[in-house]
Design an enzyme around this catalytic site. Sequence first.
Site, PDB file in Angstrom:
ATOM      1  N   SER A 154       0.805  -1.221   0.000  1.00 43.98           N
ATOM      2  CA  SER A 154       0.000   0.000   0.000  1.00 43.98           C
ATOM      3  C   SER A 154       0.840   1.273   0.000  1.00 43.98           C
ATOM      4  CB  SER A 154      -0.942   0.011   1.209  1.00 43.98           C
ATOM      5  OG  SER A 154      -0.198  -0.103   2.405  1.00 43.98           O
ATOM      6  N   ASP A 399      -2.200   6.011  12.134  1.00 41.04           N
ATOM      7  CA  ASP A 399      -1.434   5.585  10.960  1.00 41.04           C
ATOM      8  C   ASP A 399      -0.188   6.447  10.835  1.00 41.04           C
ATOM      9  OD1 ASP A 399      -0.411   4.804   8.565  1.00 41.04           O
ATOM     10  OD2 ASP A 399      -2.207   5.211   7.383  1.00 41.04           O
ATOM     11  N   HIS A 402       1.645   5.238   6.379  1.00 39.50           N
ATOM     12  CA  HIS A 402       1.306   5.836   5.084  1.00 39.50           C
ATOM     13  C   HIS A 402       1.523   7.347   5.139  1.00 39.50           C
ATOM     14  CE1 HIS A 402      -1.036   2.028   5.202  1.00 39.50           C
ATOM     15  NE2 HIS A 402      -0.585   1.947   3.963  1.00 39.50           N
TER      16      HIS A 402
END
Length: 429
Positions: A154, A399, A402
Amino acid sequence: MKPHSVELPLGRSHAQPKTPKIFLLIIFGTLALLTIIPVFYPLLGYPLYLLKHSSSKPSSTYDSQEPDASISISESETCDIFTGEWVPNPDAPYYTNTTCRGIHEHQNCMKYGRPDTEFMKWKWKPDGCELPVFNPAQFLEIVRGKSLAFVGDSVGRNQMESLICLLSRVEYPVDVSYTPDDNFKRWKYTTYNFTIAYFWTTYLVKSKQREVNGPTQTGLFNLYLDEFDEKWTTQIEEFDYLIISGGHWFSRSLVFYENHQIVGCHFCLVENVTDLTKFYGYRKAFRTAFRAINSLENFKGITFLRTFAPSHFENGWWNHGGNCVRTKPFTSNETALDGDNFELYMIQMEEFRTAEREGRKKGKRYRLMDITQAALLRPDGHPSKYGHWPHENMTLFSDCLHWCMPGPIDTWNDFLLQMLKKEGAKSHQ
């Protein structure tokens, strides 16, 4: 663009149960005992910072008054664009979450209420030269009639979507995917006959989930370290450029297979199976991935290794309150690449050099896109808790893996454009 499937950064979504989960670099405290600290590496030939620290048109058109990216970055050919500092850039960002419709929901930090905006207003300044701001029209001219594939997890998809947003000032692509599976997508810029593709592979090699939970409650996976992941290796021969990456999934619990036999594992807690650590699997996976590329007789493209991007958890493990709340970059003397991050990076470098040497015998071309220092210095660039609404019925952790869009990840595509320009200069010579 159609919305992509959502890979939750750090937890389980009740709203989207079919979405693949992602495990973060940081694992349970007990795993810290398994950390391998490198004692010595020959640093000759590695980046200076290691030596220092041992088709629809968009609603808005591209502004031709932006800085001219056709200017050479330096009079010196020896400038290392990957070693430098972040400096203020009041002109940034060059797209927003309202002008680009291709931002993955969990990286759409401004939509979900991130209060500060300074993290978007920096640019990378290499030591001794300038790195031009991304010029979308120039990029599309360079890649006219060509194709580019992203192979990875990702974070690789994060970079691809950044590229789509940067190019959106000129043109949006149309979906030309051959499958409804959102893990294998293709888009085409019809005006330029340029295709971007994304091939999902968490471990670069053949893998299969063995148990749903596993010792860390994030699944136990079988990795077949000497077998190609044919979901991408059988698809890339037609591409002119390949960007390969990987890393964070290797912190999950893993069982390693070679020659169809279990040879060890990483924190699998399986009786009579030796713990070889994630570094063993990481090295073998990249070795096999590069071997796959070198074995493709019809692949004539250029392979870019995008190096490891560290996460930035502070004040706790990812599942014990860890977060990333900084709002400014580090300077290069405030932090250093060390511990697991250093080990993973050096494994990539060593396997890349070996693959490059072996590939050269077969006419294969490899290039290093070394984003590691630039990423290491940006603890302020992650979504943290701003990847979803606070009231959503989800179990999510912060998170810190990312990257917000717009944000530091856009600079990875500044690097890409500069490298493509250099390839063009080589071809001309």
